[in-house]
Design a protein around this motif. Structure first.
Motif, PDB file in Angstrom:
ATOM      1  N   GLY A  32      79.370  96.782  45.112  1.00 37.28           N
ATOM      2  CA  GLY A  32      79.875  98.123  44.809  1.00 37.28           C
ATOM      3  C   GLY A  32      78.772  99.150  44.669  1.00 37.28           C
ATOM      4  N   ARG A  33      79.133 100.243  44.032  1.00 35.11           N
ATOM      5  CA  ARG A  33      78.220 101.375  43.879  1.00 35.11           C
ATOM      6  C   ARG A  33      76.913 100.974  43.187  1.00 35.11           C
ATOM      7  N   ALA A  34      76.994  99.945  42.336  1.00 37.61           N
ATOM      8  CA  ALA A  34      75.818  99.520  41.580  1.00 37.61           C
ATOM      9  C   ALA A  34      74.656  99.092  42.478  1.00 37.61           C
TER      10      ALA A  34
ATOM     11  N   ALA B 155      82.656  95.248  50.656  1.00 41.53           N
ATOM     12  CA  ALA B 155      82.120  96.362  49.870  1.00 41.53           C
ATOM     13  C   ALA B 155      83.268  97.180  49.284  1.00 41.53           C
ATOM     14  N   SER B 156      82.964  97.878  48.193  1.00 43.66           N
ATOM     15  CA  SER B 156      83.945  98.825  47.661  1.00 43.66           C
ATOM     16  C   SER B 156      83.856 100.106  48.484  1.00 43.66           C
ATOM     17  N   ARG B 157      84.824 100.947  48.296  1.00 45.17           N
ATOM     18  CA  ARG B 157      84.788 102.210  49.039  1.00 45.17           C
ATOM     19  C   ARG B 157      83.616 103.076  48.592  1.00 45.17           C
ATOM     20  N   ALA B 158      83.286 103.012  47.304  1.00 48.68           N
ATOM     21  CA  ALA B 158      82.144 103.805  46.822  1.00 48.68           C
ATOM     22  C   ALA B 158      80.885 103.377  47.566  1.00 48.68           C
TER      23      ALA B 158
ATOM     24  N   GLN C 271      84.829  97.504  54.185  1.00 50.33           N
ATOM     25  CA  GLN C 271      85.552  97.980  52.996  1.00 50.33           C
ATOM     26  C   GLN C 271      86.774  97.120  52.675  1.00 50.33           C
ATOM     27  N   VAL C 272      86.845  96.735  51.408  1.00 51.85           N
ATOM     28  CA  VAL C 272      87.991  95.953  50.919  1.00 51.85           C
ATOM     29  C   VAL C 272      88.833  96.873  50.048  1.00 51.85           C
ATOM     30  N   GLY C 273      90.142  96.846  50.266  1.00 51.01           N
ATOM     31  CA  GLY C 273      90.992  97.637  49.379  1.00 51.01           C
ATOM     32  C   GLY C 273      92.162  98.272  50.083  1.00 51.01           C
ATOM     33  N   GLN C 274      92.794  99.169  49.355  1.00 52.13           N
ATOM     34  CA  GLN C 274      94.005  99.828  49.839  1.00 52.13           C
ATOM     35  C   GLN C 274      93.784 100.496  51.187  1.00 52.13           C
ATOM     36  N   THR C 275      92.633 101.143  51.340  1.00 53.61           N
ATOM     37  CA  THR C 275      92.356 101.817  52.608  1.00 53.61           C
ATOM     38  C   THR C 275      91.329 101.040  53.433  1.00 53.61           C
ATOM     39  N   GLY C 276      91.058  99.810  53.017  1.00 56.87           N
ATOM     40  CA  GLY C 276      90.164  98.937  53.771  1.00 56.87           C
ATOM     41  C   GLY C 276      90.913  97.688  54.177  1.00 56.87           C
TER      42      GLY C 276
ATOM     43  N   ILE D   8      81.172  96.019  40.922  1.00 54.19           N
ATOM     44  CA  ILE D   8      82.401  96.712  41.345  1.00 54.19           C
ATOM     45  C   ILE D   8      83.263  96.874  40.099  1.00 54.19           C
ATOM     46  N   SER D   9      83.719  98.105  39.829  1.00 54.49           N
ATOM     47  CA  SER D   9      84.434  98.335  38.566  1.00 54.49           C
ATOM     48  C   SER D   9      85.833  97.721  38.567  1.00 54.49           C
ATOM     49  N   GLY D  10      86.478  97.684  39.759  1.00 54.95           N
ATOM     50  CA  GLY D  10      87.826  97.116  39.819  1.00 54.95           C
ATOM     51  C   GLY D  10      88.908  98.169  39.759  1.00 54.95           C
TER      52      GLY D  10
ATOM     53  N   ILE E 101      92.144 100.275  40.920  1.00 53.02           N
ATOM     54  CA  ILE E 101      93.360  99.680  41.500  1.00 53.02           C
ATOM     55  C   ILE E 101      93.305  99.655  43.027  1.00 53.02           C
ATOM     56  N   GLN E 102      92.669 100.659  43.615  1.00 55.75           N
ATOM     57  CA  GLN E 102      92.621 100.688  45.086  1.00 55.75           C
ATOM     58  C   GLN E 102      91.763  99.556  45.634  1.00 55.75           C
ATOM     59  N   HIS E 103      90.772  99.119  44.852  1.00 52.43           N
ATOM     60  CA  HIS E 103      89.976  97.962  45.289  1.00 52.43           C
ATOM     61  C   HIS E 103      90.765  96.670  45.052  1.00 52.43           C
ATOM     62  N   LEU E 104      91.393  96.579  43.874  1.00 47.96           N
ATOM     63  CA  LEU E 104      92.161  95.371  43.548  1.00 47.96           C
ATOM     64  C   LEU E 104      93.252  95.120  44.582  1.00 47.96           C
TER      65      LEU E 104
ATOM     66  N   VAL F 140      80.698  90.006  38.406  1.00 48.52           N
ATOM     67  CA  VAL F 140      79.504  90.277  37.601  1.00 48.52           C
ATOM     68  C   VAL F 140      79.443  91.788  37.420  1.00 48.52           C
ATOM     69  N   ASN F 141      79.434  92.203  36.142  1.00 47.36           N
ATOM     70  CA  ASN F 141      79.408  93.632  35.851  1.00 47.36           C
ATOM     71  C   ASN F 141      78.753  93.817  34.496  1.00 47.36           C
ATOM     72  N   LYS F 142      77.955  94.842  34.356  1.00 48.91           N
ATOM     73  CA  LYS F 142      77.271  94.980  33.064  1.00 48.91           C
ATOM     74  C   LYS F 142      78.146  95.672  32.012  1.00 48.91           C
TER      75      LYS F 142
ATOM     76  N   ASP G 204      73.510  92.042  34.212  1.00 41.81           N
ATOM     77  CA  ASP G 204      72.911  92.877  35.247  1.00 41.81           C
ATOM     78  C   ASP G 204      72.828  92.062  36.542  1.00 41.81           C
ATOM     79  N   LEU G 205      73.499  92.535  37.568  1.00 41.50           N
ATOM     80  CA  LEU G 205      73.558  91.759  38.819  1.00 41.50           C
ATOM     81  C   LEU G 205      72.171  91.543  39.416  1.00 41.50           C
ATOM     82  N   PHE G 206      71.245  92.486  39.154  1.00 36.64           N
ATOM     83  CA  PHE G 206      69.908  92.344  39.736  1.00 36.64           C
ATOM     84  C   PHE G 206      69.121  91.195  39.082  1.00 36.64           C
TER      85      PHE G 206
HETATM   86  P1  FAD Z   1      82.253 102.325  40.422  1.00 33.77           P
HETATM   87  O1  FAD Z   1      83.639 102.534  39.995  1.00 33.77           O
HETATM   88  O2  FAD Z   1      81.279 103.421  40.204  1.00 33.77           O
HETATM   89  O3  FAD Z   1      81.765 101.015  39.674  1.00 33.77           O
HETATM   90  C1  FAD Z   1      80.455 100.543  39.703  1.00 33.77           C
HETATM   91  C2  FAD Z   1      80.408  99.384  38.703  1.00 33.77           C
HETATM   92  O4  FAD Z   1      79.153  98.765  38.749  1.00 33.77           O
HETATM   93  C3  FAD Z   1      80.639  99.810  37.257  1.00 33.77           C
HETATM   94  O5  FAD Z   1      81.712  99.055  36.713  1.00 33.77           O
HETATM   95  C4  FAD Z   1      79.319  99.482  36.543  1.00 33.77           C
HETATM   96  O6  FAD Z   1      79.507  99.002  35.236  1.00 33.77           O
HETATM   97  C5  FAD Z   1      78.784  98.394  37.433  1.00 33.77           C
HETATM   98  N1  FAD Z   1      77.319  98.280  37.403  1.00 33.77           N
HETATM   99  C6  FAD Z   1      76.395  99.274  37.533  1.00 33.77           C
HETATM  100  N2  FAD Z   1      75.143  98.770  37.546  1.00 33.77           N
HETATM  101  C7  FAD Z   1      75.287  97.421  37.440  1.00 33.77           C
HETATM  102  C8  FAD Z   1      74.355  96.343  37.411  1.00 33.77           C
HETATM  103  N3  FAD Z   1      73.034  96.554  37.520  1.00 33.77           N
HETATM  104  N4  FAD Z   1      74.838  95.089  37.287  1.00 33.77           N
HETATM  105  C9  FAD Z   1      76.170  94.856  37.184  1.00 33.77           C
HETATM  106  N5  FAD Z   1      77.088  95.851  37.201  1.00 33.77           N
HETATM  107  C10 FAD Z   1      76.655  97.103  37.351  1.00 33.77           C
HETATM  108  N6  FAD Z   1      88.109 101.746  46.674  1.00 33.77           N
HETATM  109  C11 FAD Z   1      87.890 100.565  47.286  1.00 33.77           C
HETATM  110  O7  FAD Z   1      87.021  99.791  46.883  1.00 33.77           O
HETATM  111  N7  FAD Z   1      88.635 100.233  48.389  1.00 33.77           N
HETATM  112  C12 FAD Z   1      89.600 101.019  48.892  1.00 33.77           C
HETATM  113  O8  FAD Z   1      90.223 100.661  49.905  1.00 33.77           O
HETATM  114  C13 FAD Z   1      89.864 102.260  48.237  1.00 33.77           C
HETATM  115  N8  FAD Z   1      90.834 103.081  48.676  1.00 33.77           N
HETATM  116  C14 FAD Z   1      91.085 104.232  47.986  1.00 33.77           C
HETATM  117  C15 FAD Z   1      92.150 105.035  48.379  1.00 33.77           C
HETATM  118  C16 FAD Z   1      92.440 106.188  47.674  1.00 33.77           C
HETATM  119  C17 FAD Z   1      93.601 107.021  48.111  1.00 33.77           C
HETATM  120  C18 FAD Z   1      91.644 106.561  46.579  1.00 33.77           C
HETATM  121  C19 FAD Z   1      91.941 107.815  45.807  1.00 33.77           C
HETATM  122  C20 FAD Z   1      90.571 105.781  46.195  1.00 33.77           C
HETATM  123  C21 FAD Z   1      90.278 104.613  46.879  1.00 33.77           C
HETATM  124  N9  FAD Z   1      89.214 103.803  46.503  1.00 33.77           N
HETATM  125  C22 FAD Z   1      89.051 102.605  47.124  1.00 33.77           C
HETATM  126  C23 FAD Z   1      88.216 104.241  45.510  1.00 33.77           C
HETATM  127  C24 FAD Z   1      88.417 103.651  44.129  1.00 33.77           C
HETATM  128  O9  FAD Z   1      89.291 104.473  43.381  1.00 33.77           O
HETATM  129  C25 FAD Z   1      87.074 103.568  43.393  1.00 33.77           C
HETATM  130  O10 FAD Z   1      86.504 104.842  43.338  1.00 33.77           O
HETATM  131  C26 FAD Z   1      86.076 102.604  44.016  1.00 33.77           C
HETATM  132  O11 FAD Z   1      86.687 101.363  44.260  1.00 33.77           O
HETATM  133  C27 FAD Z   1      84.898 102.440  43.087  1.00 33.77           C
HETATM  134  O12 FAD Z   1      83.932 101.637  43.679  1.00 33.77           O
HETATM  135  P2  FAD Z   1      82.893 100.813  42.787  1.00 33.77           P
HETATM  136  O13 FAD Z   1      83.644  99.878  41.906  1.00 33.77           O
HETATM  137  O14 FAD Z   1      81.873 100.249  43.686  1.00 33.77           O
HETATM  138  O15 FAD Z   1      82.164 101.952  41.946  1.00 33.77           O
END
Ligand code: FAD
Length: 343
Positions: free
Chosen positions: A233-235, A259-262, A274-279, A292-294, A296-299, A311-313, A330-332
């Motif tokens: 994910g974004r991390a 990967a997450s969408r972020a 991309q994994v998720g509702q739009t992936g 990955i935060s989890g 609903i669109q990813h779940l 794994v999430n901090k 910390d995933l790293f």
């Molecule tokens: P974030 O929510 O920013 O989470 C990052 C996580 O990493 C946090 O929980 C943080 O605690 C953790 N973290 C940070 N640093 C570390 C570290 N060093 N070690 C461990 N953990 C760490 N998303 C999808 O994934 N797939 C889709 O198909 C999708 N479709 C969407 C459709 C619509 C219409 C909309 C509105 C949104 C959609 N999204 C989708 C986006 C979704 O809402 C989230 O924004 C996205 O999933 C967030 O990605 P993320 O978990 O990587 O990022």
């Protein structure tokens, strides 16, 4: 209008059909039947009647695929149609053939395909021309003796399950199948099935032309069908860190990368991951979510995985609500340790 009227008239005749007979679109790529179509075949078999596989393509593509199809568990006959016109699956070119098959062939009761981007264009189009409904992305079905079929399908990004009934009065029922909800049909049949060839139906003017196909090439397992997936994910910070951190773990596990969408939006990973509702919707044996935060669109794209490891901090991250195994850390630090252990 004349075409539609004549087809509608035919549907009244279909209403007398008793035993289910499904026509399943068998999509293919690179000389192999798509695994999603094999799941669609399993779903069609659950109707409890005959199952005809439909293979459309260029002659060179179709001939070997017919042999593959004949061996599939549950298939009772195969229809093939080939033409250079069908070398790429353009909806506007395939729909006249499907329409004509539904008119000329034995009375099918169901038209089925995997919920792929091509089929979710083709099936509703033909259903609309025939003035019957299409049910999309089904995860279970039940056909009863009266001729009605009841489906379940996820709605609101998988947060609710709708139960949809196509009554017996709808003589031809169209539906697309979520591949992760049904196992792929095995190649265990004797191969002794009837094969029928039907002529291509080429309309003088198709509104759409296929220009080119750009496929993402990868030596890694295909995300949609892999039994193990490692997602980031974004991390993961940037593309280089994403690759450096995830790929050694994925390689050791023989896993596909997701990967997450972020992560995709930030350019860490390709769109196709991309994994998720739009992936992509995946349901592997093992899904590892890293940073990955989890949301609903990813779940929506992974929560049916058999074993979810996160794994999430942040101990409050929603991913832990669906994880079977969760590690707050910390995933790293965690991932390199895991890689060392696995080695
Ligand atoms: P974030 O929510 O920013 O989470 C990052 C996580 O990493 C946090 O929980 C943080 O605690 C953790 N973290 C940070 N640093 C570390 C570290 N060093 N070690 C461990 N953990 C760490 N998303 C999808 O994934 N797939 C889709 O198909 C999708 N479709 C969407 C459709 C619509 C219409 C909309 C509105 C949104 C959609 N999204 C989708 C986006 C979704 O809402 C989230 O924004 C996205 O999933 C967030 O990605 P993320 O978990 O990587 O990022």
């Amino acid at each position: 209008t004349a075409l539609r009227t004549s087809h509608r008239a035919l549907f009244r005749a279909y209403a007398t059909a008793s035993q289910p007979h499904a026509l399943v679109l068998l999509e293919h790529r690179g000389g192999a039947l798509e695994s999603g179509s094999l799941s669609a075949l399993t779903a069609a078999g659950q109707l409890g009647g005959k199952v005809t596989g439909l293979i459309i393509g260029d002659k060179d593509q179709v001939t070997p695929l017919v042999e593959q199809a004949k061996k599939l568990q549950g298939i009772t006959s195969v229809i093939q149609s080939s033409s250079p016109h069908y070398a790429t699956p353009v909806t506007e070119k395939l729909s006249p053939l499907l329409l004509s098959l539904l008119k000329d062939s034995p009375p099918f009761t169901h038209v089925v395909s995997a919920h792929t981007s091509s089929a979710r264009s083709l099936l509703p189009r033909v259903a609309a021309l025939l003035d019957v409904p299409a049910v999309s992305d089904i995860t279970s079905l039940e056909h009863d003796a009266s001729g009605s079929t009841t489906f379940t399908r996820p709605i609101y990004a998988g947060n609710a399950i709708a139960t949809v009934k196509a009554p017996a009065s709808i003589a031809l029922k169209f539906f697309t199948v979520r591949p992760t909800a049904f196992p792929a049909a095995a190649s265990t049949n004797s191969g002794d099935v009837e094969v029928k060839e039907v002529a291509a139906v080429e309309e003088a003017e198709a509104a759409t032309e296929h220009i080119s196909t750009n496929l993402t090439k990868s030596d890694r397992p295909e995300l949609g069908t892999a039994s193990r997936v490692v997602s980031g994910g974004r991390a993961l910070k940037d593309a280089a860190t994403f690759e450096k951190t995830l790929y050694p773990l994925a390689d050791l596990l023989g896993a596909a990368v997701g990967a997450s969408r972020a992560a995709v939006d930030a350019g860490y990973a390709d769109n196709s991951l991309q994994v998720g509702q739009t992936g992509k919707v995946v349901a592997p044996e093992l899904y590892i979510a890293l940073g990955i935060s989890g949301a609903i669109q990813h779940l929506a794209g992974m929560k049916d995985s058999k074993l979810i490891v996160a794994v999430n901090k942040d101990a409050d991250a929603p991913i832990f609500q669906v994880a079977d195994v969760g590690l707050v850390g910390d995933l790293f630090e965690v991932v390199p340790q895991l890689v060392e252990k696995l080695k």
